[in-house]
Motif scaffolding. Structure first.
Motif, PDB file in Angstrom:
ATOM      1  N   VAL A 222       0.718  -1.425   0.027  1.00 14.68           N
ATOM      2  CA  VAL A 222      -0.251   0.127   0.108  1.00 14.68           C
ATOM      3  C   VAL A 222       1.162   1.826   0.017  1.00 14.68           C
ATOM      4  CG1 VAL A 222      -1.374   0.794   1.092  1.00 14.68           C
ATOM      5  CG2 VAL A 222      -1.606  -1.006   1.418  1.00 14.68           C
ATOM      6  N   PRO A 223       0.293   2.222  -1.003  1.00 13.76           N
ATOM      7  CA  PRO A 223       1.777   3.271  -0.925  1.00 13.76           C
ATOM      8  C   PRO A 223       1.313   4.118   0.543  1.00 13.76           C
ATOM      9  CG  PRO A 223       0.152   4.011  -2.573  1.00 13.76           C
ATOM     10  CD  PRO A 223      -0.258   2.316  -1.447  1.00 13.76           C
ATOM     11  N   GLY A 224       3.007   4.235   1.002  1.00 14.35           N
ATOM     12  CA  GLY A 224       2.993   5.056   2.430  1.00 14.35           C
ATOM     13  C   GLY A 224       1.782   5.983   2.696  1.00 14.35           C
ATOM     14  N   PRO A 225       1.432   7.492   1.943  1.00 17.02           N
ATOM     15  CA  PRO A 225       0.987   7.564   2.733  1.00 17.02           C
ATOM     16  C   PRO A 225      -0.753   7.363   2.800  1.00 17.02           C
ATOM     17  CG  PRO A 225       1.631   8.982   0.296  1.00 17.02           C
ATOM     18  CD  PRO A 225       2.404   7.578   0.564  1.00 17.02           C
ATOM     19  N   LEU A 226      -0.849   5.961   2.214  1.00 20.24           N
ATOM     20  CA  LEU A 226      -2.181   4.876   2.814  1.00 20.24           C
ATOM     21  C   LEU A 226      -2.341   4.419   3.598  1.00 20.24           C
ATOM     22  CD1 LEU A 226      -3.621   5.945  -1.276  1.00 20.24           C
ATOM     23  CD2 LEU A 226      -3.837   7.019   0.811  1.00 20.24           C
ATOM     24  N   GLN A 227      -1.358   4.057   4.105  1.00 24.28           N
ATOM     25  CA  GLN A 227      -0.824   2.940   4.807  1.00 24.28           C
ATOM     26  C   GLN A 227      -1.476   3.198   6.809  1.00 24.28           C
ATOM     27  OE1 GLN A 227       3.646   1.661   5.276  1.00 24.28           O
ATOM     28  NE2 GLN A 227       3.390   2.031   2.818  1.00 24.28           N
TER      29      GLN A 227
ATOM     30  N   SER B  57       3.149  11.141  10.882  1.00 21.57           N
ATOM     31  CA  SER B  57       3.643  12.668  10.798  1.00 21.57           C
ATOM     32  C   SER B  57       2.824  13.022   9.947  1.00 21.57           C
ATOM     33  CB  SER B  57       4.722  13.262  11.822  1.00 21.57           C
ATOM     34  OG  SER B  57       4.568  14.348  12.033  1.00 21.57           O
ATOM     35  N   ARG B  58       4.095  12.220   8.901  1.00 17.39           N
ATOM     36  CA  ARG B  58       3.504  13.338   7.490  1.00 17.39           C
ATOM     37  C   ARG B  58       2.252  12.803   6.619  1.00 17.39           C
ATOM     38  NH1 ARG B  58       7.564   9.614   3.825  1.00 17.39           N
ATOM     39  NH2 ARG B  58       6.618  11.649   2.341  1.00 17.39           N
ATOM     40  N   GLN B  59       1.268  11.881   7.179  1.00 17.62           N
ATOM     41  CA  GLN B  59       0.144  11.982   6.322  1.00 17.62           C
ATOM     42  C   GLN B  59      -0.444  13.005   7.063  1.00 17.62           C
ATOM     43  OE1 GLN B  59      -1.882   7.733   7.256  1.00 17.62           O
ATOM     44  NE2 GLN B  59       0.039   6.824   6.554  1.00 17.62           N
ATOM     45  N   ALA B  60      -0.677  13.168   8.600  1.00 17.33           N
ATOM     46  CA  ALA B  60      -1.784  14.259   9.695  1.00 17.33           C
ATOM     47  C   ALA B  60      -0.977  15.506   8.689  1.00 17.33           C
ATOM     48  CB  ALA B  60      -0.537  14.209  10.929  1.00 17.33           C
ATOM     49  N   GLN B  61       0.270  15.939   8.538  1.00 19.19           N
ATOM     50  CA  GLN B  61       0.219  17.397   8.208  1.00 19.19           C
ATOM     51  C   GLN B  61      -0.743  17.494   6.787  1.00 19.19           C
ATOM     52  OE1 GLN B  61       4.315  17.260   7.956  1.00 19.19           O
ATOM     53  NE2 GLN B  61       5.091  17.610   9.584  1.00 19.19           N
ATOM     54  N   GLN B  62      -0.392  16.829   6.140  1.00 13.86           N
ATOM     55  CA  GLN B  62      -0.855  16.550   4.506  1.00 13.86           C
ATOM     56  C   GLN B  62      -2.819  16.688   4.452  1.00 13.86           C
ATOM     57  OE1 GLN B  62       1.076  13.118   1.993  1.00 13.86           O
ATOM     58  NE2 GLN B  62       2.409  14.400   1.096  1.00 13.86           N
ATOM     59  N   SER B  63      -2.778  15.986   5.354  1.00 16.46           N
ATOM     60  CA  SER B  63      -4.375  15.841   5.880  1.00 16.46           C
ATOM     61  C   SER B  63      -4.901  17.723   6.145  1.00 16.46           C
ATOM     62  CB  SER B  63      -4.935  15.461   6.484  1.00 16.46           C
ATOM     63  OG  SER B  63      -4.701  15.784   8.469  1.00 16.46           O
TER      64      SER B  63
ATOM     65  N   TYR C 102      -4.085  16.502  -4.634  1.00 12.62           N
ATOM     66  CA  TYR C 102      -4.965  15.179  -4.982  1.00 12.62           C
ATOM     67  C   TYR C 102      -4.039  14.714  -4.863  1.00 12.62           C
ATOM     68  CZ  TYR C 102      -8.273  13.412  -8.223  1.00 12.62           C
ATOM     69  OH  TYR C 102      -9.410  12.870  -8.717  1.00 12.62           O
ATOM     70  N   ARG C 103      -4.812  12.739  -4.965  1.00 14.18           N
ATOM     71  CA  ARG C 103      -4.357  11.386  -4.788  1.00 14.18           C
ATOM     72  C   ARG C 103      -4.392  10.728  -6.238  1.00 14.18           C
ATOM     73  NH1 ARG C 103      -0.615  10.703  -1.581  1.00 14.18           N
ATOM     74  NH2 ARG C 103       0.546  12.191   0.296  1.00 14.18           N
TER      75      ARG C 103
END
Length: 280
Positions: free
Chosen positions: A112-117, A146-152, A157-158
Motif C-alpha cells: 500500500v502506498p505510504g501516504p495511505l497506510q 506525522s507526514r500523513q497528518a501534515q498533508q491532511s 489531490y491523490r
C-alpha cells in the motif's frame, strides 16, 4: 540572513562542480546572490543551495546561467552530467517536493502506498525490512503518521494505482490487513483521492518491476521518483518525466475503474474478515 558559503569540493560530483562554477563565475562578475537571482529570474535561496550542492539545479537554470555569464553551453553540459547522477540525498529532495505537491500520483506493485497506510500496516512493513531496531521502527512509523497528518490539513489531490497483489498478500494479522483494506476502500473515490487496482488478468506491463510517484508542483512542473529493489532515482528533466508519465497513463488505462476497484477490494477483505469468537 546573510549567506555564508561553505567549503565545496568541486570534484566530488558533477553537481558539486556545477555549484562551484556558479559561485566562481558569480564572484568573478562581482554579483551577489540577490543580484544573480534577478538576472536569471530565480530566487536567492535556490541559488544559495545550488552553490552548496544541496539542491539539484532546476532544468531551466543552466541556459540562463550560460546567457548571464556568456559561457556558451558550459552549464548546460554540467547539468547533463549532474542530472544522471544518483545523489545520496535525493530522497530528502523528493520528500521536500512531495510536501509542496498539489497532485501526487503513485503506482505500487507490492505494498500500500505510504501516504495511505494505517499505523499497524506501516509497523508490520518496517519490521519486515529486518534492518532496524524496535526503536528505529517506531521512529519511522511516527514519521510516516506525522507526514500523513501534515498533508491532511491541506490535502493534495491523490491518484494511487496498486497491483492486485497489494490487496491479496497478507501483511501482519488478519485484523491488520482487514483494517488496512477498509481504510483504503474509504479513499477509492473521494473529492481528494482516487484508487485503482491493476488486476492479475491485465497481464504484464512496463512498471511491474518498481514503484513510481509523479508529483505536480504549484508552478505546473512535474517530477518523477522511481524506486527499484536496490536503487531509486529522482527525475526532474521534462523529457524524462514525460516518459514516466506516458507509462503511468497506460497503466491507468488498463487498471480497473474506481468502482470496480472498490468491488475487488471488498472481495479481498472477505479473506481477512476477523473470526468471530464461538459462543461458550
Amino acid at each position: 540572513m546573510k549567506f555564508t558559503p561553505r567549503d565545496l569540493n568541486p570534484y566530488v560530483s558533477a553537481r558539486h562542480y556545477f555549484g562551484s562554477e556558479q559561485r566562481r563565475l558569480r564572484e568573478t562578475a562581482k554579483l551577489s546572490l540577490v543580484q544573480l537571482a534577478d538576472v536569471v529570474n530565480s530566487s536567492k535561496s535556490t541559488l544559495a543551495r545550488i552553490e552548496t550542492a544541496e539542491l539539484m539545479p532546476p532544468p531551466d537554470l543552466p541556459s540562463r546561467l550560460d546567457a548571464a555569464f556568456g559561457t556558451d553551453e558550459h552549464f548546460h553540459g554540467l547539468y547533463q552530467l549532474a542530472r544522471r547522477e544518483a545523489h545520496p540525498d535525493q530522497y530528502r529532495r523528493f520528500m521536500d517536493l512531495e510536501a509542496q505537491a498539489e497532485t501526487i500520483e503513485n503506482y505500487e506493485p507490492q505494498v500500500v502506498p505510504g501516504p495511505l497506510q494505517t499505523e499497524a500496516y506501516a509497523r508490520v512493513l518496517f519490521k519486515s525490512l529486518d534492518c532496524w531496531t524496535a526503536e528505529q521502527i517506531e521512529e519511522h512509523v511516527a514519521a510516516r503518521m506525522s507526514r500523513q497528518a501534515q498533508q491532511s490539513e491541506a490535502p493534495p489531490y491523490r491518484w494511487a494505482i496498486i497491483d492486485e497483489s497489494v490487496i491479496r498478500r497478507q501483511a501482519g494479522s488478519r485484523e491488520c490487513m482487514y483494517e488496512q483494506l477498509a481504510s483504503l476502500l474509504e479513499q477509492v473515490d473521494t473529492p481528494h483521492s482516487k484508487v485503482q487496482v491493476v488486476p492479475f488478468n491485465a497481464g504484464l506491463h512496463t512498471l511491474m518491476s518498481g514503484a513510481l510517484t509523479l508529483l505536480t508542483l504549484p508552478n505546473g512542473s512535474s517530477v518523477a521518483y522511481e524506486e527499484g529493489i536496490k536503487t531509486s532515482h529522482l527525475y526532474e528533466a521534462a523529457d524524462a518525466v514525460r516518459m514516466w508519465r506516458r507509462q503511468y497513463e497506460v497503466l491507468r488505462a488498463i487498471a480497473l475503474s474506481p468502482a470496480e476497484s472498490a468491488n475487488l477490494i471488498r472481495k479481498a477483505m472477505e479473506a481477512y474478515q476477523p473470526c468471530e469468537t464461538p459462543p461458550s
